[in-house]
Scaffold this motif. Structure first.
Motif, PDB file in Angstrom:
ATOM      1  N   VAL A  68     -24.095  15.454 -34.784  1.00  0.00           N
ATOM      2  CA  VAL A  68     -25.156  14.449 -34.924  1.00  0.00           C
ATOM      3  C   VAL A  68     -25.721  14.568 -36.330  1.00  0.00           C
ATOM      4  CG1 VAL A  68     -27.340  13.568 -34.028  1.00  0.00           C
ATOM      5  CG2 VAL A  68     -25.724  14.709 -32.480  1.00  0.00           C
ATOM      6  N   HIS A  94     -28.555   9.700 -35.657  1.00  0.00           N
ATOM      7  CA  HIS A  94     -29.907   9.720 -35.090  1.00  0.00           C
ATOM      8  C   HIS A  94     -30.732   8.603 -35.714  1.00  0.00           C
ATOM      9  CE1 HIS A  94     -34.153  11.552 -35.398  1.00  0.00           C
ATOM     10  NE2 HIS A  94     -34.033  11.044 -34.185  1.00  0.00           N
ATOM     11  N   VAL A  98     -29.672   7.983 -30.328  1.00  0.00           N
ATOM     12  CA  VAL A  98     -28.524   8.123 -31.220  1.00  0.00           C
ATOM     13  C   VAL A  98     -27.562   6.958 -31.018  1.00  0.00           C
ATOM     14  CG1 VAL A  98     -28.677  10.643 -31.341  1.00  0.00           C
ATOM     15  CG2 VAL A  98     -27.276   9.573 -29.561  1.00  0.00           C
TER      16      VAL A  98
END
Length: 211
Positions: free
Chosen positions: A70, A87, A107
């Motif tokens: 992420v 994100h 996300v």
């Protein structure tokens, strides 16, 4: 034309998966280095801000065999097209971090091409775990509901209390967003979850990653 289709459907996945695997490995090596080998050593201070495109967590969806880094922001060239999940972190779209006491960690990820980490999130059902691994902790969420299709302009789905999720008050939530139908970007598919467990990294992975 056939070569272009092959590039989009096959080669972009190979390139993005390699980049994502490398980013995940780098993150874990960095976390291990920060933790140090001396149990009595001082812990590294918490990190609460990241640069656009910087990886800071790993998202696990055990049911789908997904393990993907992420990164901050939802830039296509810096994040999504490199096989990572992004994100929502800018301006009016800024959402919470997993460590926040309340909020919605939202996300985005590709459903097709460029690693397609969210290709099969439509297969998730209530109760399926989603785990966010960070330098300091593991955060386990339980999938609660989904929205099969909504316009890209519907940003209410990533609010602190996301509209349409069924949540009625503040909490610690996760929202996964991706394009739908497959091979288009006409609409968005949404999956929501609620945090059910938080454990320090030193205690080891949660049952969702070990069972």
């Amino acid at each position: 034309m056939l070569l272009f289709v092959a590039y989009q459907l096959w080669y972009t996945n190979i390139v993005a998966e390699r980049a994502a695997d490398g980013a995940a490995g780098t993150l874990q090596q960095t976390w291990q280095r920060d933790a140090g080998t001396d149990p009595g050593g001082a812990a590294a201070p918490p990190v609460t801000a990241f640069e656009p495109g910087q990886g800071f967590a790993i998202l696990h969806i055990p049911k789908l065999d997904v393990k993907v880094p992420v990164a901050e922001g939802i830039s296509k060239p810096k994040v999504l097209d490199r096989g990572m999940v992004g994100h929502y972190a800018e301006g009016a779209l800024k959402t919470a971090m997993p460590a926040d006491e309340q909020g919605n960690f939202a996300v985005a990820g590709h459903r097709n091409t460029h690693g397609e980490p969210f290709r099969y999130i439509n297969r998730l059902v209530p109760g399926d775990p989603v785990v966010v691994e960070t330098r300091d902790a593991y955060y386990t969420y339980e999938m609660t509901s989904a929205l099969a299709q909504t316009p890209p302009t519907n940003v209410a789905v990533i609010k602190p209390v996301p509209e349409g999720s069924g949540f009625t008050g503040p909490g610690r939530y996760i929202t996964l967003t991706t394009c739908t139908p497959e091979f288009t970007s006409t609409y968005r598919m949404i999956v929501w979850g609620r945090m059910t467990d938080e454990r320090p990294r030193g205690e080891g992975p949660p049952p969702a990653l070990t069972s």
